[in-house]
Motif scaffolding. Structure first.
Motif, PDB file in Angstrom:
ATOM      1  N   GLN A 154      18.479 -54.581  10.483  1.00 40.46           N
ATOM      2  CA  GLN A 154      18.420 -55.573  11.559  1.00 40.46           C
ATOM      3  C   GLN A 154      18.122 -56.976  11.062  1.00 40.46           C
ATOM      4  N   HIS A 155      17.774 -57.107   9.788  1.00 39.85           N
ATOM      5  CA  HIS A 155      17.400 -58.421   9.260  1.00 39.85           C
ATOM      6  C   HIS A 155      18.267 -58.818   8.063  1.00 39.85           C
ATOM      7  N   GLY A 156      19.525 -58.400   8.102  1.00 36.40           N
ATOM      8  CA  GLY A 156      20.496 -58.867   7.112  1.00 36.40           C
ATOM      9  C   GLY A 156      20.286 -58.332   5.717  1.00 36.40           C
ATOM     10  N   MET A 157      19.556 -57.217   5.569  1.00 33.32           N
ATOM     11  CA  MET A 157      19.217 -56.708   4.240  1.00 33.32           C
ATOM     12  C   MET A 157      19.781 -55.320   3.979  1.00 33.32           C
ATOM     13  N   SER A 158      20.828 -54.956   4.710  1.00 25.97           N
ATOM     14  CA  SER A 158      21.412 -53.629   4.519  1.00 25.97           C
ATOM     15  C   SER A 158      22.012 -53.472   3.120  1.00 25.97           C
ATOM     16  N   ASP A 159      22.443 -54.600   2.514  1.00 24.02           N
ATOM     17  CA  ASP A 159      23.017 -54.542   1.160  1.00 24.02           C
ATOM     18  C   ASP A 159      22.043 -53.929   0.157  1.00 24.02           C
ATOM     19  N   ILE A 160      20.759 -54.215   0.347  1.00 21.53           N
ATOM     20  CA  ILE A 160      19.756 -53.670  -0.584  1.00 21.53           C
ATOM     21  C   ILE A 160      19.786 -52.146  -0.539  1.00 21.53           C
ATOM     22  N   LEU A 161      19.847 -51.607   0.675  1.00 23.14           N
ATOM     23  CA  LEU A 161      19.818 -50.144   0.817  1.00 23.14           C
ATOM     24  C   LEU A 161      21.083 -49.517   0.257  1.00 23.14           C
ATOM     25  N   ILE A 162      22.227 -50.191   0.481  1.00 22.18           N
ATOM     26  CA  ILE A 162      23.494 -49.665  -0.036  1.00 22.18           C
ATOM     27  C   ILE A 162      23.474 -49.619  -1.561  1.00 22.18           C
ATOM     28  N   GLU A 163      22.897 -50.690  -2.160  1.00 21.85           N
ATOM     29  CA  GLU A 163      22.942 -50.821  -3.614  1.00 21.85           C
ATOM     30  C   GLU A 163      21.823 -50.077  -4.322  1.00 21.85           C
ATOM     31  N   PHE A 164      20.639 -49.993  -3.661  1.00 27.30           N
ATOM     32  CA  PHE A 164      19.474 -49.468  -4.387  1.00 27.30           C
ATOM     33  C   PHE A 164      18.833 -48.237  -3.745  1.00 27.30           C
ATOM     34  N   GLY A 165      19.372 -47.790  -2.631  1.00 23.34           N
ATOM     35  CA  GLY A 165      18.821 -46.572  -2.055  1.00 23.34           C
ATOM     36  C   GLY A 165      18.014 -46.819  -0.802  1.00 23.34           C
ATOM     37  N   PRO A 166      17.430 -45.770  -0.223  1.00 22.02           N
ATOM     38  CA  PRO A 166      16.749 -45.876   1.076  1.00 22.02           C
ATOM     39  C   PRO A 166      15.513 -46.755   1.035  1.00 22.02           C
ATOM     40  N   ALA A 167      15.078 -47.163   2.222  1.00 20.07           N
ATOM     41  CA  ALA A 167      13.915 -48.047   2.356  1.00 20.07           C
ATOM     42  C   ALA A 167      12.679 -47.442   1.694  1.00 20.07           C
ATOM     43  N   TYR A 168      12.512 -46.134   1.813  1.00 20.59           N
ATOM     44  CA  TYR A 168      11.334 -45.477   1.245  1.00 20.59           C
ATOM     45  C   TYR A 168      11.182 -45.810  -0.236  1.00 20.59           C
ATOM     46  N   ASN A 169      12.274 -45.683  -0.981  1.00 17.81           N
ATOM     47  CA  ASN A 169      12.215 -45.942  -2.428  1.00 17.81           C
ATOM     48  C   ASN A 169      11.996 -47.422  -2.722  1.00 17.81           C
ATOM     49  N   MET A 170      12.704 -48.280  -1.983  1.00 21.60           N
ATOM     50  CA  MET A 170      12.570 -49.717  -2.207  1.00 21.60           C
ATOM     51  C   MET A 170      11.164 -50.190  -1.852  1.00 21.60           C
TER      52      MET A 170
END
Length: 635
Positions: free
Chosen positions: A307-323
């Motif tokens: 919702q805050h324009g950061m979906s690219d991070i999850l696509i590239e580096f994995g789920p929110a839990y890990n990040m």
């Protein structure tokens, strides 16, 4: 373009005026000067006049300097240039030190071949009953000249352009206006007290400015960042007159990196479009997200990212839990109670090395007091842990001592001394103060006394922190010693003094001021000197083992994402730091300091370190009383 601008990839972004960002104000100023020079040359070749709208203040100074260089070295002629200045204080005699007539003559007109008859600056001596007709005539002259080809502008903290303060309407023309209190406060240093700042000014109107064929709005430094964001990204409103430029077809905003720092494409670029997600950017984004949604880092969800324009991070580096775990650990590893490194400990995840111990530490303080105001707790911790701490005060700070404070010291000296010269010190200085007009330079005797006052206070603060006198050095860098608010540029001697200080210590750690928003620009110049010298010395053997840390004090916040070393302070340590600041008695209980800081230094220092601790707490880290934050600078 009225409805937005585009970045390098053509993607529409938030800004509603075309803006270009340059690494430094100097580079940006040369671009503007080049554009002006190109137009002048083209018009000269066809026998046409060039009509320029000019501004005053610190913002256009480097533009004028470059135009003078082009005239002297490349033969740029101003014989067919007609100028109209934006504004002038009212009342104001042209020979007064604060007069814009004097400013323009000293910085441009006296150094080029422009005919006197082609120069137009609002007259601050016109009787009030004639001002209305005078302003109508000023407008007529602009029209008669063919209108403004280029208008250059700065911007005030209120968003004013010229002296069009909040509330000015888009159709206003040249007129007499009442100055906003913030504008008068910002001008206080130039007038040696806010009470001496005129309450009115004659200014071109917003409508007059908008009639220019091309407009350059320039802004330098962090103090302008917030109003630049509002002016470029906000709605058009008379409460921020600079927003009217959104309706001009040919306005270009010219910024340095610092002034652009609050723009969405710089502060939160992931809201604009795809980002290059390196470690620094990811840390910046995740900590921002945590503070924005008011959740600890470890509680952020995939939905928060999306919702805050950061979906690219999850696509590239994995789920929110890990990040979340990854960034939480990175932020946690910035925290240390051992700013010089902890001996006999695993330093794999610590910001500072355990060896060597003890370290030689060199602290650069732009003015006396910046060291204890900005990093007093860390300074005392380094001493407590047995490191060899040296403090170098780069400037005397003498212009920050008020006359009555200096006279109090002179009175004490005169009544205690048996030396005939010292016995007359109070009498002589009292006479020189009584004879001094606002804007006059202090006598050499007074400047020396004021410098000595700052030295006495600095030595007292160092003693309190446990730093012996033989490790204190006062450089009194020549760029500062003008006796005025406006300083000179860096000279070879300035750099030699800094170089000698570093070479003599060969430090394992260097601390320097990284808050570049002080109203007189001294911090910026002092840091420039340190960085220039360090770049020259980078091949020295001992430099391989030297870490450089930048601190920020009262003039500029440090973002959590920029903190590479966070030094927590206990309530008792914060109180000790406050007592060290109190040693600088000439800076305490004084009238409001010129600039954006209205409280006393110790109060603002408390507020900023407490805020740092609260931000760490909001991110889900341990809750501390206060934190001094440092960013690491690598050559």
């Amino acid at each position: 373009m009225k409805n937005g601008t585009f970045d390098e990839t053509g993607q529409k972004i938030f800004e509603k005026i075309d803006a270009s960002i340059y690494s430094t104000a100097s580079k940006a100023s040369k671009v503007v000067a080049s554009e002006i020079a190109n137009l002048i040359r083209a018009r000269n070749q066809t026998g046409q006049n060039t009509v320029l709208g000019l501004a005053t203040g610190s913002t256009p100074l480097q533009v004028y300097s470059e135009l003078v260089r082009l005239h002297e070295e490349e033969g740029l002629s101003f014989k067919r240039v007609i100028t109209f200045n934006l504004d002038e204080y009212y009342p104001m005699h042209p020979e007064e030190i604060q007069s814009y007539v004097r400013f323009m003559n000293e910085n441009l007109f006296d150094k080029i071949d422009i005919p006197q008859k082609n120069i137009h600056i609002p007259d601050g001596t016109i009787p009030k009953e004639k001002v209305y007709e005078y302003c109508k005539e000023y407008e007529r002259k602009i029209d008669e000249a063919g209108g403004l080809d280029i208008q250059i502008l700065g911007i005030g903290r209120t968003g004013h352009i010229g002296f069009n303060e909040p509330g000015s309407l888009a159709k206003t023309r040249t007129r007499l206006v009442t100055l906003d209190e913030i504008t008068r406060s910002d001008a206080a240093a130039a007038f040696y007290g806010e009470e001496r700042v005129p309450r009115q000014a004659i200014t071109m109107g917003v409508g007059t400015i908008l009639k220019a064929k091309k407009i350059y709005l320039m802004a330098w430094g962090e103090p302008k960042a917030k109003v630049i964001k509002k002016s470029l990204e906000g709605e058009v409103t008379e409460q921020i007159p600079a927003t009217f430029l959104q309706n001009h077809e040919n306005t270009k905003v010219i910024l340095d990196e610092a002034a652009a720092s609050e723009l969405t494409r710089r502060k939160t670029p992931w809201l604009v479009g795809p980002c290059d997600w390196d470690e620094k950017m990811i840390k910046k984004a995740v900590t921002w997200l945590s503070l924005t949604v008011e959740k600890p880092i470890l509680k952020l969800t995939d939905e928060d990212y999306n919702q805050h324009g950061m979906s690219d991070i999850l696509i590239e580096f994995g789920p929110a839990y890990n990040m979340n775990i990854h960034i939480f650990n990175k932020v946690q590893h910035t925290i240390t109670g051992w700013p010089g490194g902890k001996p006999n400990a695993d330093d794999t995840n610590r910001p500072e090395r355990k060896e060597p111990h003890p370290k030689r530490v060199l602290v650069f303080s732009p003015h006396p007091a910046d060291d204890v105001v900005s990093m007093g707790g860390t300074l005392m911790r380094l001493v407590e842990h047995g490191h060899e701490v040296h403090v170098v005060y780069q400037t005397s700070g003498n212009i920050a001592v008020y006359d009555d404070e200096a006279l109090r010291y002179a009175d004490f000296i005169s009544h205690q001394s048996r030396d005939s010269e010292e016995k007359n010190l109070f009498k002589n200085l009292s006479a020189s103060v009584a004879a001094k007009e606002p804007g006059d330079l202090d006598s050499p005797e007074m400047l020396k006394l004021k410098s000595n006052i700052r030295k006495v206070e600095a030595r007292s603060a160092c003693r309190y922190c446990g730093i012996p006198e033989e490790r204190i050095r006062f450089l009194e860098m020549p760029f500062y010693e003008t006796g005025r608010v406006r300083k000179s540029g860096l000279s070879k001697k300035d750099l030699d003094l800094v170089r000698d200080s570093i070479q003599n210590v060969k430090p394992h750690q260097i601390f320097a001021a990284g808050d570049l928003s002080d109203p007189h620009g001294t911090h910026r110049i002092c840091l420039e000197a340190v960085q220039k010298v360090l770049k020259e010395m980078k091949d020295k053997d001992w430099m391989d083992d030297c870490y450089i840390w930048l601190y920020r004090g009262i003039w500029q916040d440090i973002e959590v994402s920029d903190i590479d070393m966070a030094v927590p302070l206990s309530p008792g340590e914060r109180l000790k730091k406050r007592k060290a600041i109190f040693k600088h008695t000439s800076q305490k209980d004084q009238p409001k300091y010129p600039g954006t800081v209205s409280n006393e230094f110790w109060m603002v220092a408390d507020e900023k370190t407490i805020k740092n601790a609260k931000d760490y707490d909001r991110l889900g880290l341990a809750e501390y009383d206060s934190i001094e934050g440092f960013s690491r600078w690598k050559i």
